[in-house]
Scaffold this motif. Structure first.
Motif, PDB file in Angstrom:
ATOM      1  N   UNK A 119      -2.290   1.577  -2.899  1.00  0.00           N
ATOM      2  CA  UNK A 119      -2.880   2.057  -1.647  1.00  0.00           C
ATOM      3  C   UNK A 119      -3.895   1.044  -1.141  1.00  0.00           C
ATOM      4  N   UNK A 120      -3.784   0.657   0.121  1.00  0.00           N
ATOM      5  CA  UNK A 120      -4.824  -0.177   0.715  1.00  0.00           C
ATOM      6  C   UNK A 120      -5.546   0.647   1.767  1.00  0.00           C
ATOM      7  N   UNK A 121      -6.880   0.733   1.666  1.00  0.00           N
ATOM      8  CA  UNK A 121      -7.615   1.584   2.610  1.00  0.00           C
ATOM      9  C   UNK A 121      -7.271   1.217   4.054  1.00  0.00           C
ATOM     10  N   UNK A 122      -7.009   2.226   4.857  1.00  0.00           N
ATOM     11  CA  UNK A 122      -6.717   1.990   6.272  1.00  0.00           C
ATOM     12  C   UNK A 122      -5.241   1.755   6.564  1.00  0.00           C
ATOM     13  N   UNK A 123      -4.473   1.444   5.536  1.00  0.00           N
ATOM     14  CA  UNK A 123      -3.070   1.085   5.788  1.00  0.00           C
ATOM     15  C   UNK A 123      -2.270   2.281   6.310  1.00  0.00           C
ATOM     16  N   UNK A 183      12.567  15.394  11.217  1.00  0.00           N
ATOM     17  CA  UNK A 183      12.230  14.056  10.721  1.00  0.00           C
ATOM     18  C   UNK A 183      10.835  14.167  10.109  1.00  0.00           C
ATOM     19  N   UNK A 184      10.738  13.891   8.824  1.00  0.00           N
ATOM     20  CA  UNK A 184       9.485  14.111   8.098  1.00  0.00           C
ATOM     21  C   UNK A 184       8.859  12.782   7.698  1.00  0.00           C
ATOM     22  N   UNK A 185       7.566  12.798   7.603  1.00  0.00           N
ATOM     23  CA  UNK A 185       6.811  11.596   7.232  1.00  0.00           C
ATOM     24  C   UNK A 185       6.116  11.857   5.899  1.00  0.00           C
ATOM     25  N   UNK A 186       6.391  10.993   4.946  1.00  0.00           N
ATOM     26  CA  UNK A 186       5.783  11.176   3.615  1.00  0.00           C
ATOM     27  C   UNK A 186       5.128   9.869   3.184  1.00  0.00           C
ATOM     28  N   UNK A 187       3.875   9.961   2.822  1.00  0.00           N
ATOM     29  CA  UNK A 187       3.141   8.773   2.393  1.00  0.00           C
ATOM     30  C   UNK A 187       3.231   8.681   0.865  1.00  0.00           C
TER      31      UNK A 187
END
Ligand code: GLU
Length: 303
Positions: free
Chosen positions: A52-56, A42-46
């Protein structure tokens, strides 16, 4: 957890534009269950090519972990993979499968509201410009988008929940005028590059799957198995949004709930638990049967 690549991989691919809401968290839980129940990684891709919101990103990952989700390997960021997208676009360019498009959004809207235009498809305005026309457009100074010169109008993909799904393929954007690789291109390149053969996501993206499958076929990439899962809706039947009340994990925690309570709410919505019953992801995995997942949207009435 150790897995071998032989089983393939699933993924969750959030855009870091804000906190995840209950509908997003539910989709993530489903993607995890689909992957883990089939021994996939299970992979996580941003998906941080825009919005993009800083911190999100950090708060999204923290929320997913708080629910008990785990993922394999490093979190991947699209913004660090631009070379891969450039290469894919260059391959299509070399094959004569691209063209420059100078249309504004407004021009496309006007053209697609014409009576005979297929709904949602780019009308092909810039597809066959003469050299002189193209030169004039270039002189206007507007940076062009790069579009796919599609040779099919429709394409069929297989979806675990929707069966054979045929949808429009049009001359989709590969690279935007601001040079950003387009979502449809990046997602196809990444899923193949990461060995992802199972794509579980909200059914708002079902209509994009034929475009993506077609693009994968042109690039000689395998087409993943799809499962487009029902969205969460608000009381008005519209897609759940942040303004719909206490819909993020942080909102729920502020109301006195624990992450496990939020997981339980999601489990009840998936008919994997009874109301009030404590649950954990291993328990849900044990009960998981993909043929039994609710097919209708989850109407969530926030407190
Ligand atoms: N990044 C997209 C989103 O957050 C999901 C894309 C996908 O799963 O293919 O809506």
């Amino acid at each position: 957890m150790s897995h071998t690549a032989d089983y393939g991989a699933g993924r969750f691919a959030p855009s870091p534009s804000g906190d995840l809401h209950l509908g997003n968290l539910r989709t993530a839980v489903l993607a995890w269950l689909f992957a883990r129940s089939t021994q996939r990684r299970f992979l996580m891709r941003i998906e941080d090519l825009d919005r993009v919101r800083p911190g999100a990103e950090q708060s999204q990952l923290d929320d997913l972990a708080a629910l008990g989700l785990d993922w394999d390997g490093e979190v991947v960021h699209q913004s660090r993979r631009l070379r891969l997208y450039d290469e894919a676009i260059a391959r299509l360019e070399r094959a004569g499968l691209t063209y420059e498009c100078y249309c504004t959004r407004r021009e496309i809207q006007q053209a697609t509201s014409a009576p005979h235009a297929p709904a949602g498809a780019y009308p092909g305005t810039c597809r066959d410009l003469t050299a002189a026309e193209r030169a004039a457009k270039r002189d206007s100074g507007r940076p062009p988008a790069i579009r796919l010169r599609a040779e099919a109008a429709y394409y069929t993909v297989h979806d675990v929940l929707h069966g054979e799904f045929t949808g429009i393929v049009d001359d989709l954007v590969l690279r935007r005028g601001d040079r950003t690789p387009a979502y449809n291109l990046a997602v196809v390149v990444d899923d193949a590059d990461q060995g992802i053969d199972q794509v579980v996501r909200g059914d708002d993206l079902l209509s994009s799957a034929p475009r993506q499958g077609y693009l994968a076929s042109l690039l000689g990439l395998p087409i993943p198995h799809y499962a487009h899962v029902p969205l969460a809706l608000n009381a008005e039947g519209k897609r759940l949004a942040k303004r719909d009340g206490a819909v993020t994990l942080a909102d729920r925690v502020a109301l006195g709930e624990a992450p496990a309570d939020v997981l339980a709410t999601i489990a009840v919505s998936l008919k994997l638990a009874d109301s009030g019953e404590p649950v954990s992801l291993p328990v849900l995995l044990d009960r998981w049967d993909p043929t039994q997942i609710p097919r209708e949207p989850w109407v969530h009435l926030p407190v």
